[in-house]
Design a protein around this motif. Structure first.
Motif, PDB file in Angstrom:
ATOM      1  N   ALA A   1     -11.316  -5.161   2.557  1.00 40.16           N
ATOM      2  CA  ALA A   1     -10.847  -6.601   2.042  1.00 40.16           C
ATOM      3  C   ALA A   1     -10.815  -6.446   0.415  1.00 40.16           C
ATOM      4  N   ASP A   2     -11.494  -5.690  -0.048  1.00 37.34           N
ATOM      5  CA  ASP A   2     -11.221  -5.299  -1.715  1.00 37.34           C
ATOM      6  C   ASP A   2      -9.958  -4.945  -1.751  1.00 37.34           C
ATOM      7  N   LEU A   3      -9.520  -3.930  -1.102  1.00 39.59           N
ATOM      8  CA  LEU A   3      -8.126  -3.232  -1.232  1.00 39.59           C
ATOM      9  C   LEU A   3      -7.211  -4.073  -1.127  1.00 39.59           C
ATOM     10  N   GLU A   4      -7.462  -5.274  -0.270  1.00 43.58           N
ATOM     11  CA  GLU A   4      -6.236  -6.073   0.056  1.00 43.58           C
ATOM     12  C   GLU A   4      -6.042  -7.122  -1.345  1.00 43.58           C
ATOM     13  N   CYS A  31       0.724  -1.196   0.013  1.00 46.26           N
ATOM     14  CA  CYS A  31      -0.045   0.020  -0.067  1.00 46.26           C
ATOM     15  C   CYS A  31       0.891   1.353   0.147  1.00 46.26           C
ATOM     16  N   TRP A  32       2.024   1.173   0.907  1.00 48.35           N
ATOM     17  CA  TRP A  32       2.592   2.500   0.759  1.00 48.35           C
ATOM     18  C   TRP A  32       3.475   2.726  -0.301  1.00 48.35           C
ATOM     19  N   ARG A  33       4.031   1.504  -1.081  1.00 48.79           N
ATOM     20  CA  ARG A  33       4.556   1.685  -2.345  1.00 48.79           C
ATOM     21  C   ARG A  33       3.621   2.227  -3.405  1.00 48.79           C
ATOM     22  N   TYR A  34       2.330   1.946  -3.274  1.00 46.10           N
ATOM     23  CA  TYR A  34       1.502   2.277  -4.207  1.00 46.10           C
ATOM     24  C   TYR A  34       1.021   3.902  -4.102  1.00 46.10           C
ATOM     25  N   LEU A  35       1.022   4.390  -2.649  1.00 48.86           N
ATOM     26  CA  LEU A  35       0.429   5.384  -2.332  1.00 48.86           C
ATOM     27  C   LEU A  35       1.995   6.443  -2.805  1.00 48.86           C
ATOM     28  N   THR A  36       3.012   5.943  -2.668  1.00 42.02           N
ATOM     29  CA  THR A  36       4.112   6.869  -2.743  1.00 42.02           C
ATOM     30  C   THR A  36       4.622   6.906  -4.176  1.00 42.02           C
ATOM     31  N   ILE A  41      -6.829  -3.049 -12.830  1.00 38.57           N
ATOM     32  CA  ILE A  41      -7.299  -3.000 -11.459  1.00 38.57           C
ATOM     33  C   ILE A  41      -6.583  -1.557 -10.971  1.00 38.57           C
ATOM     34  N   ILE A  42      -5.230  -1.309 -11.041  1.00 32.02           N
ATOM     35  CA  ILE A  42      -4.379  -0.376 -10.719  1.00 32.02           C
ATOM     36  C   ILE A  42      -5.034   1.160 -11.288  1.00 32.02           C
ATOM     37  N   ASP A  43      -5.466   1.203 -12.690  1.00 31.90           N
ATOM     38  CA  ASP A  43      -6.218   2.278 -13.405  1.00 31.90           C
ATOM     39  C   ASP A  43      -7.478   2.581 -12.669  1.00 31.90           C
ATOM     40  N   GLN A  44      -8.236   1.520 -12.689  1.00 30.31           N
ATOM     41  CA  GLN A  44      -9.860   1.803 -12.203  1.00 30.31           C
ATOM     42  C   GLN A  44     -10.377   1.482 -11.008  1.00 30.31           C
ATOM     43  N   HIS A  45      -9.586   0.256 -10.336  1.00 33.13           N
ATOM     44  CA  HIS A  45     -10.399   0.045  -9.311  1.00 33.13           C
ATOM     45  C   HIS A  45      -9.730   0.470  -8.004  1.00 33.13           C
ATOM     46  N   ILE A  46      -8.520   0.433  -7.919  1.00 34.56           N
ATOM     47  CA  ILE A  46      -7.872   1.003  -6.591  1.00 34.56           C
ATOM     48  C   ILE A  46      -8.411   2.280  -6.181  1.00 34.56           C
ATOM     49  N   LYS A  64       1.246  -5.524  -6.087  1.00 37.41           N
ATOM     50  CA  LYS A  64       2.518  -6.442  -5.753  1.00 37.41           C
ATOM     51  C   LYS A  64       3.196  -7.249  -6.927  1.00 37.41           C
ATOM     52  N   LYS A  65       2.216  -7.349  -7.873  1.00 33.29           N
ATOM     53  CA  LYS A  65       2.600  -8.307  -8.879  1.00 33.29           C
ATOM     54  C   LYS A  65       3.367  -7.454  -9.904  1.00 33.29           C
TER      55      LYS A  65
END
Length: 1549
Positions: free
Chosen positions: A1270-1273, A976-981, A1102-1107, A1280-1281
């Motif tokens: 749960a969804d975010l997880e 999550c931190w990776r994504y946010l930063t 997923i990264i574009d539209q769901h997160i 991660k992938k």
């Protein structure tokens, strides 16, 4: 104060002079008797029973509910409990007004409550353990309770207690309830006859419960467990110990299986068909059919929904009541002094009762619990119905696919894409529409009710607020439509981007060798930029929609309260203010959802139109044998509704059924010569559905047990003839007669090989029983064994779309093997040799056809172009332009049609010459080589992974299960931190800051409202009017400013979240693409293409539209809950004490749920893919499936796949309900504690209202916190992938030399020195070249040969530094290539690879993507490659289109394009890596000529597959196991008798 049963303030309380029953107190005491009696009897039984509970029969029986009137009893008991609660409350409230305690007012009611609870527990235990005789105790209890209550009621009537008194009403209701429960009990005796009757009724549990595989118990458990999903506990808790798999969720109950629902829907649809049978232009209505089949559950769900919505309004009303009473009591406390009533039997009116604050708090609690239970029940019922509908629709679509006419598919009326869309999109649209369906009629009611209540509270000003909401709703709808458009355009761009990425990955080797990565990379980046722009609009509209959702209630509240202040004389009361705030919150939800629902309704209408078109499209002609089959499977389903699955599962009985059905049907057209003719076509005219005959005047006979060959030119109708015989074409006139033993099943191998997504073995056996000898014989005949040995798991390897990609020849051989293996009388082979080389064709002809088939005396029809096999044929049919030219044996034709025979002879000779030349065109070895290359790295990698996993497992065993579980329950915070930063720190800070600010402002708005209303009410004492007026303006001004700020902040936060998400997505994709494109070639050899593509498709999506929306929703709900808890604690600090246990409960609920939800989501995803694949592969292989007569087996498989996916989805939604019920109940507890603590310890009515308002919002948001977590997880898995690829090593692109130091025209001469070269693929692998030394003079033509794996190709890769040179060096024209920057080195050499690769675009782009050359240069190159005339004839010339992979050119032409490409790059060194392996003789000759003439002055290194291609070279190098064995001119090498080269050439002759 002394305690006494009848109170000790009244002497006459114990007076019975007027008769015992006249004494109220005695009557109350009498009411205690039945309750005590029940408790005495049942407790011992319950304890004994619970002790022996372990000895029950099968586990599932303890959920088996079989006493009649079961649900009614539960409902009555719940009502009874509720009335008891009212009675207790009434007693306590009355008692509070007495001087001393009067226990008789509430003690019997409390005992009654305990007794009723015991009764239902007792009943449940008796029912599950099946001891009906013990029910007598309950029967007696109901009778006694009924009698005692009736006495009490009669006593009240005699005393003349009026109806308005609450106690009278309660007693009346109780009498009715006890009477009904007594009736239920009598009914059980009547039906089950367990007492008073001689023969008790025998019962058997339903089939589902006898089957231990059924784990979905929702339909079978009792009401309480149904409402709270209690039965799910075991599954959700077990998920903690080990992951949930398909075994854990078992199979669907019969009523929910696709087959059951299909039969329902099919019948309803057939009814609709009958209705419109007479009207030609009307089509049967799917809507009506759906309503017929699934209308009842939807009505039930809507009822639940209405109940929930009406109960939802209890919240605002109770808040209003509580705040009002609280205010009154605090004001009254100053005025009143203790006046207490004297009478011993004071009766309360309902009005007084509901005026009590605590009573209201409890009522609010109960209303919330009920409302939430009904709401979840409504959701569950719609979801279950939706799933059932989807199953039924899928089965209908599948049955229709199996009957589609082939011409429909081939003439493009129904493309595979459309069918896939029907399955993947349209059915889901309808399912979603069903989910949202109850909203359509529940929402208007909710809105109207809400507006009426608001009007009651606030008068006209309420309408202003409502108007604001209603006026802003269309904007919501507009935004929703825009969102859909933006999503569509995003989808288009991402499809295009994926196509480009796919091409890059497929041709990555070529791109690297030609140093073109950056060109293609920028083209992907361009599309990505467009996609991002479209995503930006998407994000903008999303954030607008979120903003509207948050801002509308604020705006409405502002408008309402300001209007109210300036319009009314009276000031705003806290009770009014907070009740109306709460109402606005309720109103916004339906309005926000309405736009979504309307959009889904529109989509559903379109989907139904598409389904209608599909269902009425053409079907295949009904031959007698076809109708027989379909009627059987359908009948058998209807006959055994319980056992239908078994009827289809076992292949044997069905076959026999079919046989018995078909015998009479085929007696009529029996030809006279019975046994020697298998099939006879008389006067046949057949068409592909266009009405024009493709085949005309066909009269042929196919002799039994012999080989018939059909020959003719390309496109003369050979394959069509086979299909016409199989009944796939439209018969215009004429007949096909089958000899009656033959037409059950025909083994058929189509021209275009068709494989299932299954193992090799399953593809060959194709549903027949496995016979080892036969299987071995077949695989040998098709020479499949060597290919099977190469696969990682032998013949258990998955092949097909999702498995390993085989080459054309391998696929074709598997299809032929399938046809040979089947035990059928007739075999149709459609051009089985087309993709095979000469050795394999011969082997197949000799071993497979002449030996294997002829030994079995099977009738074979073979379509072929290889005329050299004609002598083997027993019967020949020659075709031309859709009619039969000649028919007969080869001898007949030789005598009758000399011309044709001569023509064949010349063709045969030509084929023989080619054959001699072609002896080494060993395509197979090549195919096997590519397969080996694809497999080995994968295998070694798989082994490595396995080893890792084993090690991990061993470690875990020591540490028992705890670590695994810790891993499974931990949120991936790092990711999550990776994504946010990755979105940048500034945006992250901005997002956090604006979020916090927004929520503080929203709290401030409500707090200000509380202060304002309380202040003004405190002001009522005699101040003059002026200060109040100015005060009002001041309050209104601050309130308006806060609201304005809140609205602006809503917009800012929703924008920053989306913006941050976009930046993160942009950066992640950019880094991923660059990392992958610069990766070493070894990475692409070891990583399956699909895996890399997945990162770019699913994960990027997923990264574009769901997160971003999940993140937004999560932060919003979390902050709302936190601010609410903060606010309540501020109002009443005591609340924090009660919060601790609730917090603990919440923690455990979310922890268990997250793990289970993740597993179930993965199951749902993983079971969806096989289902979609099964549909598409069925549509592709229709002719084969129908020829084999395997429709029933495929239907069965489809039903199983659908059920598997449905059960996963059902469990997922049940788990969501489980969570929501629990969090809702927690929320209700929070409301209760907040209410009670603030009433007891609170001071300010405004703050009290505020606390309750916030407590109510918590109930709505708690479950969203967990769901979003749960969804975010799950979604963070994508990040991660992607991150796992970002840690990969890149190739070393920097050299030690500066590009400017390299001469412009290097390499000029083309002199190559190889000094002591050692090469390996990776640091940890063995070297593939060991100390190789060679010298090549400028302009020399060099040939390198050697067996497979001798290191020839590795040497060619070493020139380009594609492999790791760890010792020695290659010096070209005086420069060591290891010092050059990679880009410079690769852009100055040329290579032609063995697989020709073309990219989609124009011819010009393929020859020169950098756009450096002039047209003349390109035409010159094309002329050299002998392509000039062909390209000139194409529309657009150089700008003619090349489709993906160059599919619109033949392999030979593609190879020549590659040659032209190498020529365009004027390099003095050309390397040809087995470039002639995959092309025909003619093209190869052209290539040889070109190399000799056009490349006269260039150094050419040829890696040879066939030795005769390098006999003319200047120098030949022979390699073995990474060493050079011989190195000399070909003449010298040939003169050495024992030389390796000489032996190669001899073998090649």
């Amino acid at each position: 104060m002394k305690v006494a049963f009848c109170g000790n303030d009244n002497a006459s309380a114990y007076d019975i002079s007027a008769g015992v029953l006249k004494n109220v107190c005695f009557v109350d005491a009498l009411n205690l008797v039945p309750h005590v009696f029940l408790l005495f009897i049942t407790f011992p039984i319950l304890f004994i029973g619970w002790g022996s509970q372990s000895s029950k029969v099968q586990i599932h029986h303890n959920t088996w509910l079989h006493f009649p009137g079961h649900n009614l009893r539960w409902i009555l008991t719940f009502t009874l409990l509720f009335v008891h609660v009212c009675e207790i409350a009434e007693g306590i409230v009355s008692d509070a007004q007495m001087k001393s305690r009067h226990l008789h007012l509430f003690l019997p009611a409390m005992m009654g409550f305990v007794a009723a609870t015991t009764a239902i527990v007792y009943y449940h235990n008796i029912e599950t353990s099946n001891f009906p005789k013990l029910l007598l105790a309950l029967f007696l209890y109901w009778i006694m309770a009924f009698v005692t209550k009736t006495i009490k009621l009669v006593r009240y009537c005699e005393d003349g207690v009026p109806l308005s008194q609450l106690r009278f009403c309660i007693t009346g209701i109780m009498v009715i309830l006890y009477g009904l429960l007594m009736a239920v009990e009598i009914n059980v005796i009547r039906v089950r006859r367990y007492v008073f009757f001689m023969n008790p009724q025998k019962v058997k549990p339903p089939e589902d419960l006898q089957d231990l595989g059924v784990r979905f118990l929702q339909p079978f458990v009792n009401l309480l467990s149904k409402a709270t999903y209690w039965w799910m506990n075991t599954l959700i808790i077990s998920a903690h110990k080990k992951p949930i798999d398909l075994k854990a969720i078992g199979k669907l109950p019969i009523a929910m299986r696709a087959l059951t629902n299909y039969v329902c829907l099919k019948e309803a649809y057939e009814e609709q068909k009958k209705k419109v049978a007479n009207q030609p232009n009307q089509i049967p209505s799917i809507w009506l059919a759906m309503y017929r089949a699934f209308g009842r559950p939807i009505l039930l769900s809507s009822t639940f929904r209405y109940l929930a919505d009406l109960l939802g309004f209890a919240g605002p009303l109770c808040i209003s009541g509580i705040v009002q009473s609280f205010q009154n009591t605090s004001q009254n406390a100053t005025n009143t002094t203790g006046k207490s009533k004297e009478t011993s039997n004071s009766y309360l009116s309902s009005q007084d009762f509901l005026g009590n604050v605590y009573v209201l708090a409890v009522l609010l609690f109960l209303a919330l619990i009920l409302q939430r239970t009904f709401l979840q029940a409504s959701y569950y019922v719609t979801i279950e119905t939706g799933i059932n509908l989807r199953g039924a629709l899928l089965a209908m679509i599948y049955n229709k696919i199996l009957r589609l006419s082939t011409s429909n598919l081939s003439m493009g009326e129904m493309t595979l894409g459309q069918i896939n869309n029907l399955v993947a999109i349209e059915t889901n649209q309808l399912m979603w529409f069903l989910f949202l369906c109850p909203n359509l009629w529940a929402m208007p009611v909710q809105i109207i009710m809400g507006v009426i209540l608001l009007y009651n509270l606030l008068g006209v000003s309420a309408l202003v607020g409502a108007a604001v909401i209603v006026l802003l709703a269309p904007i919501q709808y507009f935004i929703a439509t825009k969102l859909a458009e933006a999503q569509k355009s995003t989808l288009d761009y991402s499809t295009e981007r994926l196509k480009k990425t796919n091409e890059i990955l497929k041709g990555i080797k070529l791109l690297k060798l030609y140093a073109w990565e950056h060109i293609f990379c920028t083209s992907v980046e361009e599309t990505r930029t467009k996609e991002l722009i479209s995503l930006k609009t998407f994000a903008l509209y999303t954030s607008l929609s979120i903003f509207m959702n948050a801002a509308i209630p604020i705006a409405a509240v502002l408008a309402t309260f300001v209007t109210y202040e300036y319009q009314n004389e009276t000031t705003l009361q806290p009770a009014q203010a907070f009740a109306s705030l709460s109402l606005f919150h309720i109103l916004v939800t339906p309005l926000f959802l309405l736009s979504t629902v309307v959009r889904f309704a529109v989509k559903a209408i379109i989907s139904v139109q598409k389904l209608n078109e599909f269902f009425i499209s053409d079907e295949i002609g009904d031959d007698s044998w076809r109708s027989a089959e379909s009627s059987v499977t359908y009948e058998s389903c209807k006959k055994h509704t319980g056992l239908h699955t078994k009827a289809i599962n076992r292949k044997q009985p069905l076959r026999h059924q079919l046989d018995s059905y078909e015998q009479p049907l085929r007696r009529q057209p029996r030809p006279l010569e019975i046994d020697d003719i298998a099939i006879k076509v008389t006067n046949g005219y057949f068409s592909w559905g266009s009405g024009l005959a493709t085949l005309s005047n066909i009269n042929i006979r196919i002799p039994t047990g012999q080989m018939t060959m059909i020959v003719g030119q390309v496109g003369c109708g050979k394959s069509s003839l086979l299909l016409a015989i199989l009944g796939e074409m439209q018969t215009l006139e004429g007949k096909v007669h089958w000899n009656n033993r033959n037409r059950y099943s025909v083994a058929y191998a189509a021209q275009k090989p068709w494989l299932l997504n299954a193992t090799v073995e399953e593809n060959i056996i194709f549903g027949s029983p496995f016979n080892k000898q036969r299987y071995k014989a077949v695989t040998d005949a098709c020479s499949l064994q060597p290919d099977i040995d190469l696969l990682p798991f032998g013949d258990q390897t998955e092949i097909g779309e999702r498995g390993i990609n085989l080459s054309g020849g391998q696929r074709q051989r598997i299809c032929v093997a399938r046809a040979l293996y089947q035990n059928t009388n007739i075999v149709f082979l459609d051009d089985p040799f087309s993709a095979l080389d000469i050795h394999l064709s011969d082997h197949l002809m000799q071993e497979g056809i002449l030996k294997f088939l002829q030994e079995d005396k099977r009738t074979l029809i073979l379509v072929t172009h290889k005329l050299q096999y004609l002598p083997h044929a027993d019967w020949i049919i020659a075709m031309k332009d859709g009619y039969v030219l000649r028919e007969g044996t080869l001898k007949d034709i030789q005598t009758k049609d000399v011309e044709l025979y001569e023509h064949w002879k010349t063709l045969m000779n030509r084929q023989d010459q080619e054959l001699e030349k072609d002896m080494e065109t060993d395509q197979t070895t090549l195919e096997r080589k590519t397969l080996r290359r694809a497999m080995y790295p994968r295998e070694s990698k798989a082994q490595l992974e396995d080893e890792d996993e084993e090690e991990e497992e061993e470690e875990d065993d020591d540490d028992n299960m705890s670590t695994v579980m810790r891993l499974r329950t931990k949120m991936p915070w790092k990711t999550c931190w990776r994504y946010l930063t990755s979105g940048g720190f500034f945006l992250l800070f901005l997002m956090i800051f604006s979020k916090l600010l927004k929520h503080s402002v929203i709290v401030a708005i409500d707090y200000w409202l509380a202060r304002w209303t309380s202040m003004e009410n405190g002001n009522k004492t005699g101040d003059s009017a002026d200060p109040q007026r100015s005060n009002k303006s001041y309050h209104v001004a601050v309130f308006s400013m806060l609201c304005g700020a809140g609205i602006i902040l809503c917009l800012i936060t929703s924008l920053t979240v989306e913006w941050m998400g976009l930046t993160a997505a942009k950066n992640l994709h950019h880094n991923l693409l660059n990392k992958i494109i610069l990766g070493p070639i070894r990475f692409f050899d070891t990583t399956p293409l699909g895996l890399i593509l997945n990162r770019f498709s699913a994960d990027t999506n997923i990264i574009d539209q769901h997160i971003p929306p999940t993140l937004e929703s999560l932060t919003r709900s979390t902050l709302l809950c936190l601010s609410a808890i903060g606010m309540i604690s501020y109002a009443t600090p005591w609340f924090l004490v009660a919060l601790v246990p609730l917090g603990v409960a919440f923690y455990f609920i979310q922890k268990y749920f997250r793990v289970a939800s993740k597993d179930l989501q993965e199951l749902d995803d993983s079971t969806q893919l096989p289902l979609l694949c099964h549909f598409s592969e069925t549509a592709e292989g229709l002719t084969t499936i129908r020829a084999f007569r395997h429709e029933a087996r495929f239907k069965q498989h489809m039903l199983e796949l659908t059920d598997t996916n449905n059960i996963a989805y059902l469990f997922l939604s049940a788990a969501n309900r489980w969570l929501e019920v629990r969090t809702d109940y927690l929320g209700a507890c929070i409301v209760l504690t907040a209410a009670v603590t603030s009433i007891t310890h609170g001071s300010d009515s405004g703050l009290l209202g505020l606390g309750l308002l916030y407590a109510l919002t918590i109930t709505n948001y708690l479950n969203w916190v967990v769901r979003n977590l749960a969804d975010l997880e799950v979604q963070m898995g994508a990040v991660k992938k992607v991150n796992s690829f970002l840690t990969m090593e890149s190739e070393n692109y920097e050299g030690t030399m500066d590009p400017s130091q390299v001469p412009k025209d290097w390499p000029q001469e083309g002199e190559i020195k190889i000094e002591d070269l050692c090469v390996r693929y990776e640091n940890n692998l063995k070297p593939v070249l060991k100390h190789v030394k060679a010298y090549i003079k400028p302009g020399q033509k060099v040939g390198i040969c050697g067996r497979t794996g001798s290191g020839k190709s590795s040497l060619s890769l070493a020139f380009f530094r594609m492999v790791d040179i760890f010792d020695g060096k290659i010096v070209i024209d005086g420069i060591d290539i290891c010092k050059l920057p990679l880009h410079t080195l690769r852009s100055r050499l040329s290579i032609i690879l063995q697989d020709p690769i073309l990219f989609s675009g124009s011819i010009r782009f393929n020859l020169d993507p950098e756009c450096k050359c002039t047209d003349d240069r390109l035409w010159e190159a094309l002329e050299i490659a002998q392509l000039k005339n062909m390209v000139k004839s194409l529309p657009g010339g150089l700008d003619a289109v090349v489709t993906e992979g160059g599919e619109n050119f033949s392999v030979g032409q593609r190879q020549l394009f590659c040659l032209a490409r190498a020529f365009v790059r004027k390099s003095s060194i050309l390397i040809m890596d087995e470039a002639t392996a995959s092309i025909d003789m003619a093209t190869e000759n052209i290539l040889q000529k070109v190399v000799m003439t056009a490349f006269v002055d260039r150094t050419v290194v040829t890696i040879a597959h066939r030795v005769h291609t390098i006999l003319t070279a200047d120098l030949v190098i022979v390699m073995k196991r990474g060493n050079i064995l011989e190195n000399d001119t070909p003449e010298n090498l040939l003169s050495r008798e024992d030389g390796i080269f000489a032996s190669f050439v001899r073998a090649d002759m």
